[in-house]
Design an enzyme around this catalytic site. Structure first.
Site, short mmCIF file in Angstrom:
data_model
loop_
_atom_site.label_atom_id
_atom_site.label_comp_id
_atom_site.label_asym_id
_atom_site.label_seq_id
_atom_site.Cartn_x
_atom_site.Cartn_y
_atom_site.Cartn_z
CG HIS A 180 -2.25 -1.09 1.48
ND1 HIS A 180 -3.05 -1.43 2.10
CD2 HIS A 180 -2.10 -2.04 -0.11
CE1 HIS A 180 -3.52 -2.28 1.93
NE2 HIS A 180 -3.26 -2.86 0.64
CE LYS A 205 -8.15 -9.79 2.76
NZ LYS A 205 -9.47 -8.78 2.33
CG PHE A 206 0.92 -9.75 4.13
CD1 PHE A 206 0.80 -10.90 5.49
CD2 PHE A 206 0.35 -11.17 2.85
CE1 PHE A 206 0.45 -12.42 6.12
CE2 PHE A 206 -0.08 -12.57 3.65
CZ PHE A 206 -0.29 -12.73 4.72
CB CYS A 207 0.68 -3.32 4.16
SG CYS A 207 -0.22 -2.83 5.74
CB ALA A 208 0.07 -6.28 -0.25
#
Length: 454
Positions: free
Chosen positions: A142, A380-383
């Site tokens: 992100h 979701k790992f900032c993705a």
């Protein structure tokens, strides 16, 4: 530039050099977390198996030594004639030179100290010309996906191969309107660890008169990044992923767009002259480093860059060996699914994204922690767009990420594999519940309240 240039400024006796045994373990730089013990839900204690380096890496011993050396004479930098200010200013500017060399920057490239990669990319987004078109893959973190003006940003779908990635950028550039253009690419995916075809994309961009910004947050701790060899225009990176968790990152690259933009922070340091009716802003790094800078963070980042440069070959060998062992072992476990952007054979840094049939990622991470002393990341790992793409055919909506680094050992890899095998074969051995500390076993006896340390 070596760590000695930070620890021992010319004509001073501020500190003595730490012994080598404190700074390295074999050929691998040592971290301060190597002796960390964690409690298990069954009452035992074990050493911490850290598979969360992709989020933040533990501090290097050499970084701590550099910071401890700098603290007694710490002062605000620039424009100070006091001894402490002069010494600290030297360290700060030497840190800038160290980071410049770490990424193989061009002679006239700027190094601007920021808080982390997110801050660096937002700084660049402020400097992009108003009529510029920005091209970015939806597979980005992100921090690289979101800062750009929506009306002038072209989002490309997650590529299915490295060739497809290059082709997609070329097609987007051909369709882009005339004017300045910027291609934003990740070095290594923060979800899967796969390395993008940076040089190939940069070559296509340059053929169309576009510039390139490289998000190197996940790549720089593991592989060499060379601005000139890759032919990119800017690199953004974070200290906290480079084993220097002292709040500094950097944007390194071309000066023209940065010098033409308004300062990132209005205030002292950014100004050359201020009168009642005029303001003249500085050019160069000072233009965007308004206020008192994070000198200690810059020194920490430089010390980490020096250590990684010195031990790069050993670091890569260490991580490649552990990653191969982890991926090969996970592939042999029924019910475990691993995920890739470009395919199983793609080159990558030490990150694996996986799910276990019938066990949510939250429960997997909670069980690994409570029962095995293993730290991973779930979610979701900032993705979010990329994870949604990877899990499109899965009943799961989130995944587990295991990211290894200098604090990871072969025993840690084997412990993770055995734990995942047990979860995939036998399921959970305890009931879990949400609490103020996250997800944990019902009746968890561990004391998870952090003590006050000041």
């Amino acid at each position: 530039m070596s760590i000695l240039s930070i620890l021992e400024p010319a004509n001073t006796a501020v500190t003595t050099r730490p012994t080598v045994s404190r700074l390295t373990t074999g050929n691998i730089p040592a971290t301060v977390a190597s002796d960390l013990l964690v409690p298990l839900a069954d009452g035992r204690v074990t050493d911490y198996a850290n598979f969360d380096h992709g989020a933040s890496a533990p501090c290097l011993e050499s970084v701590r030594a550099a910071v401890e050396a700098a603290l007694p004479s710490y002062a605000s930098v620039h424009r100070g004639n006091g001894y402490a200010s002069r010494i600290t200013t030297q360290w700060y500017e030497r840190a800038r030179a160290e980071v410049h060399g770490f990424v193989g920057a061009r002679r006239d490239d700027q190094v601007i100290f920021t808080r982390q990669t997110t801050d660096a990319l937002n700084l660049l987004a402020r400097a992009v010309p108003a009529d510029a078109t920005v091209i970015v893959f939806e597979s980005e973190h992100h921090a690289a996906l979101l800062p750009w003006p929506a009306e002038r940003t072209v989002r490309l779908a997650a590529p299915t191969s490295q060739t497809a990635a290059v082709t997609a950028v070329a097609d987007a550039l051909r369709a882009a309107p005339e004017g300045p253009r910027l291609v934003v690419i990740t070095g290594a995916s923060n979800v899967t660890g796969e390395i993008f075809p940076i040089a190939e994309i940069a070559a296509v961009a340059k053929a169309h008169g576009a510039r390139v910004c490289l998000d190197a947050a996940q790549l720089a701790p593991h592989r060499q990044v060379d601005i000139q060899e890759l032919d990119v225009d800017w690199v953004a990176l974070s200290g906290h992923k480079l084993y220097a968790p002292y709040g500094a990152g950097a944007l390194i690259g071309r000066a023209d767009w940065l010098n033409a933009a308004d300062p990132y922070l209005y205030g002292g340091g950014a100004t050359a002259t201020v009168t009642s009716d005029t303001i003249v802003w500085n050019e160069g790094p000072a233009r965007h480093e308004g206020g008192s800078p994070n000198v200690i963070g810059a020194i920490a980042l430089a010390a980490a860059c020096a250590a990684i440069t010195q031990h790069r070959e050993a670091i890569e060998q260490h991580e490649r060996s552990l990653l191969a062992r982890l991926r090969t072992s996970l592939a042999q476990i029924a019910g475990v699914n691993t995920y890739d952007i470009f395919g199983a054979d793609a080159d990558r840094v030490g990150t694996v994204c996986f799910t276990i049939d019938g066990v949510s990622s939250t429960l997997v991470s909670a069980a690994l922690s409570a029962e095995y002393g293993i730290g991973v990341r779930d979610g979701k790992f900032c993705a979010h767009p990329l994870v949604g793409h990877l899990l499109a055919d899965s009943p799961e909506t989130t995944a587990v990420r295991a990211s290894l680094g200098l604090g990871t050992t072969r025993e840690h890899v084997d412990r993770l594999v055995n734990a995942v095998r047990a979860l995939a074969t036998d399921g959970l051995t305890a009931d879990y519940e949400e609490s103020g500390h996250g997800c944990q076993p019902v009746g968890d006896p561990r004391d998870l309240v952090a003590p006050k340390i000041w």
